[in-house]
Scaffold this active site. Structure first.
Site, PDB file in Angstrom:
ATOM      1  N   HIS A 122       0.821  -1.168  -0.021  1.00  0.00           N
ATOM      2  CA  HIS A 122      -0.143  -0.026   0.260  1.00  0.00           C
ATOM      3  C   HIS A 122       0.904   1.246  -0.068  1.00  0.00           C
ATOM      4  O   HIS A 122       2.006   1.044   0.489  1.00  0.00           O
ATOM      5  CB  HIS A 122      -0.935   0.081   1.321  1.00  0.00           C
ATOM      6  CG  HIS A 122      -1.944   0.983   1.414  1.00  0.00           C
ATOM      7  ND1 HIS A 122      -1.643   2.333   1.693  1.00  0.00           N
ATOM      8  CD2 HIS A 122      -3.237   0.782   1.176  1.00  0.00           C
ATOM      9  CE1 HIS A 122      -2.797   3.035   1.742  1.00  0.00           C
ATOM     10  NE2 HIS A 122      -3.892   2.014   1.365  1.00  0.00           N
ATOM     11  N   ASP A 199       3.053  -4.819   7.909  1.00  0.00           N
ATOM     12  CA  ASP A 199       1.892  -3.701   7.784  1.00  0.00           C
ATOM     13  C   ASP A 199       0.564  -4.823   7.895  1.00  0.00           C
ATOM     14  O   ASP A 199       0.269  -5.480   7.221  1.00  0.00           O
ATOM     15  CB  ASP A 199       1.755  -3.230   6.407  1.00  0.00           C
ATOM     16  CG  ASP A 199       0.259  -2.502   6.055  1.00  0.00           C
ATOM     17  OD1 ASP A 199      -0.407  -2.627   6.880  1.00  0.00           O
ATOM     18  OD2 ASP A 199       0.318  -1.682   4.926  1.00  0.00           O
ATOM     19  N   GLN A 202      -4.688  -5.408   6.966  1.00  0.00           N
ATOM     20  CA  GLN A 202      -5.614  -6.121   6.567  1.00  0.00           C
ATOM     21  C   GLN A 202      -5.714  -7.499   7.159  1.00  0.00           C
ATOM     22  O   GLN A 202      -6.704  -8.214   6.916  1.00  0.00           O
ATOM     23  CB  GLN A 202      -5.498  -6.346   4.741  1.00  0.00           C
ATOM     24  CG  GLN A 202      -5.766  -5.155   4.078  1.00  0.00           C
ATOM     25  CD  GLN A 202      -6.948  -4.533   4.083  1.00  0.00           C
ATOM     26  OE1 GLN A 202      -7.949  -5.304   4.419  1.00  0.00           O
ATOM     27  NE2 GLN A 202      -7.424  -3.139   3.660  1.00  0.00           N
ATOM     28  N   LYS A 225     -10.533  -0.558  10.544  1.00  0.00           N
ATOM     29  CA  LYS A 225     -10.723  -1.848   9.631  1.00  0.00           C
ATOM     30  C   LYS A 225     -10.731  -2.893  10.595  1.00  0.00           C
ATOM     31  O   LYS A 225     -11.115  -4.051   9.930  1.00  0.00           O
ATOM     32  CB  LYS A 225      -9.306  -2.159   8.859  1.00  0.00           C
ATOM     33  CG  LYS A 225      -9.074  -0.775   8.030  1.00  0.00           C
ATOM     34  CD  LYS A 225      -8.080  -1.309   6.997  1.00  0.00           C
ATOM     35  CE  LYS A 225      -7.444  -0.238   6.228  1.00  0.00           C
ATOM     36  NZ  LYS A 225      -8.146   0.357   4.971  1.00  0.00           N
ATOM     37  N   CYS A 363      -4.804   2.641  -3.507  1.00  0.00           N
ATOM     38  CA  CYS A 363      -3.480   3.231  -2.979  1.00  0.00           C
ATOM     39  C   CYS A 363      -2.282   2.102  -3.092  1.00  0.00           C
ATOM     40  O   CYS A 363      -1.617   2.015  -2.342  1.00  0.00           O
ATOM     41  CB  CYS A 363      -3.927   3.617  -1.412  1.00  0.00           C
ATOM     42  SG  CYS A 363      -4.939   4.643  -1.285  1.00  0.00           S
TER      43      CYS A 363
HETATM   44  N1  PMP Z   1      -1.965  -0.901   4.592  1.00  0.00           N
HETATM   45  C1  PMP Z   1      -2.994  -1.681   4.085  1.00  0.00           C
HETATM   46  C2  PMP Z   1      -2.515  -3.082   3.509  1.00  0.00           C
HETATM   47  C3  PMP Z   1      -4.161  -1.001   3.898  1.00  0.00           C
HETATM   48  O1  PMP Z   1      -5.023  -1.763   3.279  1.00  0.00           O
HETATM   49  C4  PMP Z   1      -4.397   0.381   4.481  1.00  0.00           C
HETATM   50  C5  PMP Z   1      -5.929   0.967   4.247  1.00  0.00           C
HETATM   51  N2  PMP Z   1      -6.438   0.860   2.711  1.00  0.00           N
HETATM   52  C6  PMP Z   1      -3.381   1.084   5.028  1.00  0.00           C
HETATM   53  C7  PMP Z   1      -2.179   0.559   5.185  1.00  0.00           C
HETATM   54  C8  PMP Z   1      -3.530   2.461   5.538  1.00  0.00           C
HETATM   55  O2  PMP Z   1      -4.327   2.399   6.488  1.00  0.00           O
HETATM   56  P1  PMP Z   1      -5.038   3.585   7.294  1.00  0.00           P
HETATM   57  O3  PMP Z   1      -5.736   4.239   6.244  1.00  0.00           O
HETATM   58  O4  PMP Z   1      -6.067   3.354   8.281  1.00  0.00           O
HETATM   59  O5  PMP Z   1      -3.881   4.397   7.817  1.00  0.00           O
END
Ligand code: PMP
Length: 405
Positions: A122, A199, A202, A225, A363
């Site tokens: 991401h 990270d 998910q 999430k 993203c």
């Molecule tokens: N890493 C991953 C794999 C994600 O899916 C996301 C959110 N789409 C993020 C990081 C970023 O998370 P946040 O927007 O809650 O900071």
């Protein structure tokens, strides 16, 4: 017993309609809906408990401080960290990774050094490293993946050089659904004495997390999430490493003593929590964890695996969709394209039929570049979804095909 009707009734938002149709919410990888217990917890805080924490000398301040610190202990237990002070609260995964990237690179990375990430990160596990490495004239290297969206781990030992300072990798890709073999990655990196940041944005809502068993050095995730409020996130870090890192932000609470000439810093975890924290977020996160544990991760995993397999088989039977991300080890995130219909068009029609999915690059633009596509349509499941809802998704996809011929 997993009672889906009872569970669905715990989530007020699932009862609503859009465009006069029953909402089918399949955008859980973006954010999850909140159960009533979490909403109640926030209301209780603001109607009964609201005050600033740590610095007050009155009843409410002590009560709120205790509730906030209980939240930290709840998170520690939830992810099986060894120490409570290894849990730092942030705004979300993005801020968690920025914190570690900034402080780690400042402390441990020098000119010519390397940070190793993966091809399926991401943006929030790419850009913070780029920002930090730019200052130090360090380089980002990338673990490549195959067309199924699986990392080429046989290349990992060669990518780890005597210049590699850290590996940062996602547990589950939000754009492909790939579940990465974290234990193996961490073991290989550790054989080279290189720490690993995971990270976990998910993975945390879907499977039990055990940071000691994983042996990761840092683990980042977001509350929103995992059925908790927005604006609350977590960094887990091993005590020894966190102690070595400089603070990320300066301000109140992160200091021991301040003079104009020199400041000494507070101990863990406060060194990394400058300013008034998101107290309500921590309390909501606590309630969300209790809620998930009550359902039980065995039940959550079973229900979500059933839903994924049901949907994935149906997708595979269609000749009008291209699946993006077909890794053998796959989570409940399905990315696809319909014929040559632009993902935004598919998403818009699904939306008008009451089916909420996400479209775009999620993203993760490097993934879209890899597949040479503008984006995908993404359906992502929670334990509160049903097979009937998935059937409705496919009815809606038939409508998309009819409309585009
Ligand atoms: N890493 C991953 C794999 C994600 O899916 C996301 C959110 N789409 C993020 C990081 C970023 O998370 P946040 O927007 O809650 O900071």
């Amino acid at each position: 017993m997993f009672d889906i009707q009872k569970i669905r009734s715990d989530f007020p938002l699932l009862q609503r309609t859009v465009y006069g149709k029953k909402l089918i919410y399949l955008d859980n990888a973006a954010t999850t809906q909140k159960p009533q217990v979490v909403i109640n917890r926030l209301q209780q805080y603001y109607t009964q408990e609201n005050t600033n924490i740590h610095r007050g000398a009155h009843f409410l301040a002590n009560e709120a401080t205790e509730a906030y610190e209980n939240g930290r202990e709840r998170v520690r237990k939830f992810i099986n960290a060894q120490h409570k002070h290894e849990i730092l609260f942030t705004r979300g995964t993005t801020e968690s990774i920025n914190l570690i990237a900034h402080s780690f690179v400042q402390r441990f990375v020098n000119e010519g050094d390397e940070v190793l990430i993966s091809a399926m990160e991401h943006h929030s596990n790419i850009v913070p490293w780029q920002l930090a490495c730019e200052i130090k004239h360090a380089t980002i290297k990338v673990i490549p993946m195959n067309q199924n969206g699986e990392l080429l781990l046989d290349q990992l030992p060669h990518l780890l050089t005597d210049k590699t300072r850290i590996v940062a990798v996602t547990a589950i890709s939000n754009a492909l659904g790939t579940v990465n073999p974290l234990k193996k990655i961490i073991q290989i990196a550790h054989e080279h004495h290189i720490p690993v940041l995971v990270d976990g944005a998910q993975s945390v809502p879907h499977a039990r997390t055990n940071v000691q068993d994983l042996d990761c050095d840092f683990f980042c995730f977001s509350g929103h999430k995992m059925y908790a409020p927005m604006g609350i996130g977590v960094v887990y870090g091993k005590e020894a490493l966190l102690n070595e890192l400089p603070p990320y932000q300066g301000g109140g609470e992160m200091v021991k003593h301040v003079t104009f000439a020199k400041t000494t810093y507070n101990e863990l975890p406060f060194k990394f929590e400058a300013g008034t924290p998101n107290v309500e977020g921590v309390l909501g996160l606590h309630s969300a964890i209790d809620y998930l544990e009550d359902i039980g991760f065995e039940n959550i995993e079973k229900q979500e695996t059933d839903l994924f397999q049901y949907a994935f088989q149906k997708f595979q039977q269609r000749n009008d969709v291209r699946l993006i991300g077909t890794a053998a080890h796959h989570a409940g995130v399905i990315s696809f394209l319909m014929n040559d219909i632009h993902p935004y068009d598919t998403g818009t029609i699904l939306d008008h039929l009451g089916v909420a999915v996400r479209t775009g690059h999620h993203c993760a633009q490097p993934i879209m570049d890899f597949y040479e596509i503008p984006g995908t349509v993404r359906a992502s499941f929670s334990f509160y979804n049903t097979k009937e809802e998935i059937d409705q998704l496919f009815v809606a996809l038939d409508r998309v095909r009819q409309m585009f011929g």
